[in-house]
Design a protein around this motif. Structure first.
Motif, PDB file in Angstrom:
ATOM      1  N   GLN A   1     -25.535   6.568  33.507  1.00  0.00           N
ATOM      2  CA  GLN A   1     -25.113   5.171  33.706  1.00  0.00           C
ATOM      3  C   GLN A   1     -23.592   5.062  33.665  1.00  0.00           C
ATOM      4  O   GLN A   1     -22.975   4.373  34.493  1.00  0.00           O
ATOM      5  CB  GLN A   1     -25.719   4.273  32.609  1.00  0.00           C
ATOM      6  CG  GLN A   1     -27.177   3.944  32.852  1.00  0.00           C
ATOM      7  CD  GLN A   1     -27.794   3.158  31.691  1.00  0.00           C
ATOM      8  OE1 GLN A   1     -27.368   3.290  30.534  1.00  0.00           O
ATOM      9  NE2 GLN A   1     -28.797   2.365  31.997  1.00  0.00           N
TER      10      GLN A   1
ATOM     11  N   ARG B   1     -32.645  10.205  26.628  1.00  0.00           N
ATOM     12  CA  ARG B   1     -31.891   8.937  26.606  1.00  0.00           C
ATOM     13  C   ARG B   1     -30.407   9.204  26.790  1.00  0.00           C
ATOM     14  O   ARG B   1     -29.723   8.515  27.556  1.00  0.00           O
ATOM     15  CB  ARG B   1     -32.151   8.187  25.288  1.00  0.00           C
ATOM     16  CG  ARG B   1     -33.579   7.654  25.182  1.00  0.00           C
ATOM     17  CD  ARG B   1     -33.772   6.769  23.956  1.00  0.00           C
ATOM     18  NE  ARG B   1     -32.898   5.625  23.971  1.00  0.00           N
ATOM     19  CZ  ARG B   1     -31.975   5.359  23.052  1.00  0.00           C
ATOM     20  NH1 ARG B   1     -31.814   6.167  22.017  1.00  0.00           N
ATOM     21  NH2 ARG B   1     -31.214   4.304  23.162  1.00  0.00           N
ATOM     22  N   GLN B   2     -29.919  10.211  26.093  1.00  0.00           N
ATOM     23  CA  GLN B   2     -28.501  10.582  26.207  1.00  0.00           C
ATOM     24  C   GLN B   2     -28.136  10.873  27.669  1.00  0.00           C
ATOM     25  O   GLN B   2     -27.124  10.402  28.189  1.00  0.00           O
ATOM     26  CB  GLN B   2     -28.245  11.823  25.346  1.00  0.00           C
ATOM     27  CG  GLN B   2     -26.825  12.366  25.390  1.00  0.00           C
ATOM     28  CD  GLN B   2     -25.855  11.532  24.559  1.00  0.00           C
ATOM     29  OE1 GLN B   2     -26.265  10.919  23.582  1.00  0.00           O
ATOM     30  NE2 GLN B   2     -24.608  11.499  24.972  1.00  0.00           N
TER      31      GLN B   2
ATOM     32  N   VAL C   1     -38.927   1.545  30.230  1.00  0.00           N
ATOM     33  CA  VAL C   1     -38.487   0.139  30.150  1.00  0.00           C
ATOM     34  C   VAL C   1     -36.982   0.086  29.922  1.00  0.00           C
ATOM     35  O   VAL C   1     -36.259  -0.658  30.604  1.00  0.00           O
ATOM     36  CB  VAL C   1     -39.244  -0.597  29.014  1.00  0.00           C
ATOM     37  CG1 VAL C   1     -38.589  -1.939  28.694  1.00  0.00           C
ATOM     38  CG2 VAL C   1     -40.705  -0.797  29.409  1.00  0.00           C
ATOM     39  N   GLU C   2     -36.486   0.911  29.003  1.00  0.00           N
ATOM     40  CA  GLU C   2     -35.054   0.885  28.676  1.00  0.00           C
ATOM     41  C   GLU C   2     -34.191   1.148  29.911  1.00  0.00           C
ATOM     42  O   GLU C   2     -33.155   0.521  30.094  1.00  0.00           O
ATOM     43  CB  GLU C   2     -34.742   1.932  27.592  1.00  0.00           C
ATOM     44  CG  GLU C   2     -33.264   1.955  27.194  1.00  0.00           C
ATOM     45  CD  GLU C   2     -32.957   2.970  26.084  1.00  0.00           C
ATOM     46  OE1 GLU C   2     -33.901   3.613  25.579  1.00  0.00           O
ATOM     47  OE2 GLU C   2     -31.766   3.111  25.747  1.00  0.00           O
ATOM     48  N   PHE C   3     -34.645   2.056  30.762  1.00  0.00           N
ATOM     49  CA  PHE C   3     -33.817   2.442  31.918  1.00  0.00           C
ATOM     50  C   PHE C   3     -34.374   1.931  33.252  1.00  0.00           C
ATOM     51  O   PHE C   3     -33.895   2.315  34.307  1.00  0.00           O
ATOM     52  CB  PHE C   3     -33.637   3.962  31.947  1.00  0.00           C
ATOM     53  CG  PHE C   3     -32.901   4.478  30.740  1.00  0.00           C
ATOM     54  CD1 PHE C   3     -31.521   4.297  30.631  1.00  0.00           C
ATOM     55  CD2 PHE C   3     -33.580   5.096  29.706  1.00  0.00           C
ATOM     56  CE1 PHE C   3     -30.840   4.747  29.504  1.00  0.00           C
ATOM     57  CE2 PHE C   3     -32.907   5.544  28.578  1.00  0.00           C
ATOM     58  CZ  PHE C   3     -31.534   5.373  28.467  1.00  0.00           C
ATOM     59  N   ASN C   4     -35.370   1.060  33.161  1.00  0.00           N
ATOM     60  CA  ASN C   4     -35.944   0.443  34.358  1.00  0.00           C
ATOM     61  C   ASN C   4     -36.334   1.501  35.396  1.00  0.00           C
ATOM     62  O   ASN C   4     -35.938   1.436  36.560  1.00  0.00           O
ATOM     63  CB  ASN C   4     -34.958  -0.564  34.962  1.00  0.00           C
ATOM     64  CG  ASN C   4     -35.616  -1.407  36.039  1.00  0.00           C
ATOM     65  OD1 ASN C   4     -36.823  -1.682  35.969  1.00  0.00           O
ATOM     66  ND2 ASN C   4     -34.846  -1.795  37.049  1.00  0.00           N
TER      67      ASN C   4
ATOM     68  N   ARG D   1     -41.557   3.422  26.668  1.00  0.00           N
ATOM     69  CA  ARG D   1     -40.353   2.851  26.037  1.00  0.00           C
ATOM     70  C   ARG D   1     -39.095   3.276  26.802  1.00  0.00           C
ATOM     71  O   ARG D   1     -38.222   2.472  27.081  1.00  0.00           O
ATOM     72  CB  ARG D   1     -40.302   3.345  24.581  1.00  0.00           C
ATOM     73  CG  ARG D   1     -39.362   2.603  23.678  1.00  0.00           C
ATOM     74  CD  ARG D   1     -39.764   2.792  22.207  1.00  0.00           C
ATOM     75  NE  ARG D   1     -39.737   4.184  21.768  1.00  0.00           N
ATOM     76  CZ  ARG D   1     -40.792   4.854  21.305  1.00  0.00           C
ATOM     77  NH1 ARG D   1     -41.970   4.278  21.204  1.00  0.00           N
ATOM     78  NH2 ARG D   1     -40.669   6.097  20.921  1.00  0.00           N
ATOM     79  N   ILE D   2     -39.021   4.542  27.138  1.00  0.00           N
ATOM     80  CA  ILE D   2     -37.861   5.050  27.880  1.00  0.00           C
ATOM     81  C   ILE D   2     -37.820   4.427  29.281  1.00  0.00           C
ATOM     82  O   ILE D   2     -36.761   4.025  29.776  1.00  0.00           O
ATOM     83  CB  ILE D   2     -37.905   6.592  27.959  1.00  0.00           C
ATOM     84  CG1 ILE D   2     -37.667   7.183  26.565  1.00  0.00           C
ATOM     85  CG2 ILE D   2     -36.868   7.130  28.947  1.00  0.00           C
ATOM     86  CD1 ILE D   2     -37.899   8.687  26.458  1.00  0.00           C
TER      87      ILE D   2
ATOM     88  N   ILE E   1     -28.034   7.695  29.723  1.00  0.00           N
ATOM     89  CA  ILE E   1     -26.867   6.866  29.377  1.00  0.00           C
ATOM     90  C   ILE E   1     -25.600   7.466  29.975  1.00  0.00           C
ATOM     91  O   ILE E   1     -24.764   6.753  30.549  1.00  0.00           O
ATOM     92  CB  ILE E   1     -26.786   6.683  27.837  1.00  0.00           C
ATOM     93  CG1 ILE E   1     -27.888   5.705  27.408  1.00  0.00           C
ATOM     94  CG2 ILE E   1     -25.415   6.174  27.407  1.00  0.00           C
ATOM     95  CD1 ILE E   1     -28.182   5.674  25.933  1.00  0.00           C
TER      96      ILE E   1
ATOM     97  N   THR F   1     -43.898   6.533  24.012  1.00  0.00           N
ATOM     98  CA  THR F   1     -42.471   6.880  24.062  1.00  0.00           C
ATOM     99  C   THR F   1     -41.990   6.872  25.516  1.00  0.00           C
ATOM    100  O   THR F   1     -40.917   6.362  25.834  1.00  0.00           O
ATOM    101  CB  THR F   1     -42.233   8.272  23.436  1.00  0.00           C
ATOM    102  OG1 THR F   1     -42.661   8.226  22.081  1.00  0.00           O
ATOM    103  CG2 THR F   1     -40.763   8.669  23.494  1.00  0.00           C
TER     104      THR F   1
END
Lengths: 448, 420
Positions: B209, B202-203, B270-273, B267-268, B206, B264
């Motif tokens: 991004q 995730r880091q 979806v968060e970052f499409n 989930r990741i 992000i 998991t």
């Protein structure tokens, strides 16, 4: 490392499953199947009677009378063959799941472990045993691993029971199991890394020769003692040596050596040792046997083959070929196949023989390899390995030809007792996998 | 470039095979041609091949074999097999340091790595795969890093990376579960837990991004208030690759076996499409509805994979069938083997999936058209249709039977293997 929880998944099932029930004395007649007896011709529309855990009569349906009170099971259209004998497996000593907690196959605290016994590591609760029943495996030689030059004493078991005592086949003084030995990459890798002996192939052979020479001296010491005892009852008794006792049994021909070896020169080294010390040798894996096939044939050393789907993963396995079985057969060498489970899943041991047939082995020899040849390599040819009157009623019911991918193992019997039935969900989950989540396992549309 | 490729393959063909008289083209005749296209299985079929491509497909009655064509006969013909996820070419047959190039486990984020820079086109296992009909593989880094690097698609014939290459990058590989945490946890480094692995991933996204925002701002206005030219943001290959995934220019192949790891991953994604392809998915059958909802296709683990560690404890031979019956597009992969055997063969893995509920047609599709579609190379490979690369496998009988032989393999219209 808390790895207890996953193990609990199947514990309830383990305890809920009755130990193989006492053999019912009602004789059972199986009729209608194509029977590969291995002892002779294939019998179409066959019939055989099972009583007190043994085969009683075997023949064509027209030849076999139905005894009074016998239960008749019609298996028309199906195929029956003897239960498969796996001469090299690590079930129970490398239990599933494969975590450190279940790793009991290699006592890697020293390269010569003749005093350890697989019997004392075997975990009958390993779900691998049930998986193996789904693959039609009824008798298993459970071996210590190949990390050591002398890995320990193997155990010959029937694939049933809740205690190792239920599983073991004899093991008494007049019937000793094998000794696992290994050469090539594995032992030298493990000890070489620690800067300990053996770090080379010659180091491995050196240790092994030394152990046999020591055992020879030890044997003589006892012989001298027995002799002296006649003259002097107070003769000094030699101290027992658990490392040497089983090696003496090897020298006496009571205990065969199951020798893990791949490369042609390693195979030759194993045979050189056997030539020197005169022990009974069964070569295992033998990736490069085809390169020294005449040498093997000359000595009449039986070979237990591994047949993996691809070569490599280690240097000594790079020259693996499906043709090995056929080439050995042509040279007159007795062969069988082994799973080396977990290297090959026990459910796919039959497939190994089929792949050997693909590359030149005869179908009849491949069937013998899975059964009677393998039985001979564990000294059990009088009890198992074929469907003949008087032998243990260990057999499997198949949906079709043994070497077709479309064939499924439908039922497995050990000494007349059914230990696997694909129509029973409690067993079926071991044929498919998913036994750790049995209560949530979904149904296949095609089978709904 | 293309001419070079064809020339090279032709040379290779001449070197490897007994010299044959030059023919205008090749006609493959078979009792059954499994086209894996809307034409289905054509009885007594003919496939015409010219200039490396499939020219025509039909029944022997409909197609006249032009003069000068070499004729090859077989019992069955299938498209060249496609392995959705392999490590062959970077993880060598000897399995020694010298031929192990799949795990750059010197840090958990290796997005910038390209498998093309580690691919050995002369790896002996590529030839081995070819002998079992595998003509195309997506190969990639190993399982040790959470963000492992860029995968690529290769033909299994060819003697340089370029002559084998079909597509690079084909996907970004992300790994969850036991491997990353045991790799770094053993060194007391991050990640040493599953939450650590997810956080590292995730880091990284992000940060990518933020980097993208910086780039966009710079692109909007390249001069400062005084009209002086601004310096562009420093180039960052990791972030540039992750941006491609964020913008769905490349899919993410996400390896996860345990049910919670799969979730998991979802989930990741979806968060970052992300354009997600699930990989492995040993416990996928437990959560097929969620996978289907997420619209993620699955590169199913080798059917006969071993139970190793805990995350594969619930491996089922029926997984491919159970996912497929839910409507999830699936392909079957050979995966990664750390010991013996060094690789699985998708031909055998699909065969076992077939008899465990998947059936013949879907099993064949799972190693031909389906991976081609999921990886968006179905314009070139995956079925026997006019205009596609002439990658074909000729079998002596039912392709999935143990005792059937692969009699010949064609890649780009060249016979690259013949049964001796």
């Amino acid at each position: 490392m808390n790895r207890i929880l996953p193990l609990l998944h199947f514990l309830p099932f383990f305890f809920a499953t009755p130990a193989f029930a006492q053999t019912d004395s009602t004789p059972i007649l199986f009729v209608g199947a194509t029977v590969y007896t291995i002892a002779g011709e294939v019998i179409e529309d066959g019939a055989f009677l099972v009583r007190d855990g043994k085969f009683e009569v075997v023949g064509n349906r027209s030849e076999v009378e139905i005894p009074n009170g016998a239960q008749v099971i019609d298996v028309s259209g199906k195929t029956i063959m003897p239960g498969i004998v796996d001469t090299h497996s690590h079930l129970g000593v490398y239990g599933k799941p494969s975590v450190a907690a279940n790793s009991d196959g290699n006592e890697m605290t020293g390269p010569m472990q003749s005093f350890v016994r697989a019997t004392d590591s075997i975990w009958p609760g390993d779900p691998g045993f049930r998986i193996a029943r789904a693959g039609g495996i009824t008798t298993i030689n459970i071996m210590p691993g190949s990390g050591n030059a002398m890995g320990g004493q193997t155990a010959y078991v029937k694939n049933r029971g809740n205690t190792v005592e239920d599983m073991l086949i004899r093991g008494d003084e007049d019937f000793r199991y094998g000794m696992k030995m290994a050469n090539g990459e594995n032992p030298k890798r493990i000890y070489g890394k620690r800067n300990e002996t053996p770090s080379t192939r010659m180091g491995i052979a050196g240790l092994q020769r030394n152990r046999f020479l020591k055992a020879r001296e030890y044997m003589k010491k006892w012989e001298r003692y027995e002799k002296n005892l006649e003259k002097d009852p107070d003769s000094e008794k030699p101290e027992r040596d658990l490392d040497l006792e089983p090696v003496v049994e090897i020298l006496e021909g009571k205990r065969p050596v199951h020798f893990h070896t791949h490369r042609a020169d390693d195979i030759m080294t194993a045979m050189r040792l056997a030539d020197e010390f005169g022990f009974r040798l069964i070569l295992h894996h033998v990736t490069e046997a085809y390169k020294v096939v005449d040498e093997i044939a000359k000595r009449k050393v039986p070979c237990s083959l591994i047949l993996l789907e691809s070569p490599g993963g280690k240097h000594e396995a790079v020259n693996l070929t499906f043709e090995n079985g056929g080439l050995l057969e042509k040279a007159g060498v007795k062969t069988c196949f082994h799973s080396d489970d977990p290297i090959i899943d026990s459910r796919f041991l039959m497939r190994c023989a089929a792949l050997a047939v693909r590359e030149g082995m005869s179908e009849s020899e491949a069937l013998k390899a899975l059964t009677i040849n393998a039985a001979e390599m564990v000294d059990l040819e009088d009890r198992i390995g074929s469907i003949e009157p008087g032998k243990d009623a260990d057999f499997i019911l198949l949906s079709g030809h043994p070497f077709s991918v479309y064939t499924r193992v439908l039922q497995t019997y050990i000494e007349g007792e059914k230990v696997f039935d694909i129509s029973d969900p409690e067993y079926r989950i071991y044929a498919t996998g998913g036994f750790g989540v049995e209560d949530r396992y979904p149904a296949l549309e095609v089978e709904k | 470039m293309k001419i070079f490729t064809i020339l090279l393959l032709t040379c290779l063909g001449i070197l490897v095979l007994a010299p044959v008289a030059h023919s205008e083209g090749i006609a493959v005749q078979a009792d059954k041609v499994h086209t894996v296209s809307p034409s289905g299985t054509i009885e007594n079929g003919v496939v015409l091949i010219r200039d490396g491509k499939i020219e025509k497909v039909g029944t022997a009655g409909d197609i006249e074999i032009p003069e000068g064509y070499e004729t090859l006969k077989a019992s069955r013909v299938t498209p060249g097999l496609i392995d959705a996820h392999s490590v062959v070419g970077v993880s060598g047959i000897y399995n020694v340091d010298a031929d192990r190039d799949h795990n750059e486990d010197t840090g958990p984020n290796q997005a910038s790595l390209r498998v093309i820079d580690g691919f050995n086109p002369t790896e002996p296992l590529l030839d081995y795969l070819l002998r079992f009909g595998v003509t195309c593989i997506q190969t990639g880094p190993g399982k040790n890093n959470p963000i492992a690097g860029q995968m690529a698609i290769f033909k299994t014939s060819g003697n340089t990376m370029n002559s084998s290459l079909v597509k690079s990058p084909s996907a970004l590989l992300i790994n969850l579960g036991e491997s990353p945490k045991s790799t770094y946890g053993g060194r007391n480094k991050s990640p040493s837990t599953r939450m650590g692995t997810a956080a590292v991933i995730r880091q990284a996204f992000i940060e990518a991004q933020i980097y993208q925002e910086k780039l966009e701002k710079y692109e909007e206005k390249k001069e400062d208030k005084e009209g002086k030219e601004k310096n562009p943001p420093d180039r960052d290959l990791n972030k540039e690759t992750l941006m491609k995934a964020l913008n769905q220019e490349i899919p993410v192949v996400l390896n996860a076996d345990r049910e919670d790891d799969i979730l998991t991953g979802l989930r990741i994604a979806v968060e970052f499409n992300l354009d997600l392809i699930l990989d492995g998915a040993s416990e996928g059958y437990l959560t097929a509805d969620r996978i289907n909802e997420a619209g993620a296709p699955v590169f199913v683990h080798p059917t006969m994979q071993r139970i190793e560690g805990l995350e594969t404890y619930n491996t089922s031979l029926e997984n491919a069938a159970l996912l497929s019956q839910e409507g999830i597009p699936i392909a079957i992969q050979s995966g990664y083997e750390s010991y013996v055997p060094k690789t699985h063969l998708i031909l055998f893995e699909a065969a076992i999936a077939m008899v465990h509920g998947l059936g013949f047609d879907k099993a064949l599709e799972a190693i031909t058209l389906s991976p081609a579609k999921i990886l968006k190379v179905d314009d070139r490979v995956g079925s026997i249709e006019a205009g596609k690369d002439a990658d074909l496998v000729l079998f002596s009988g039912d392709p999935f039977e143990y005792t059937t032989h692969v009699e010949a393999v064609l890649v780009n219209g060249e016979v690259v293997y013949r049964l001796p």
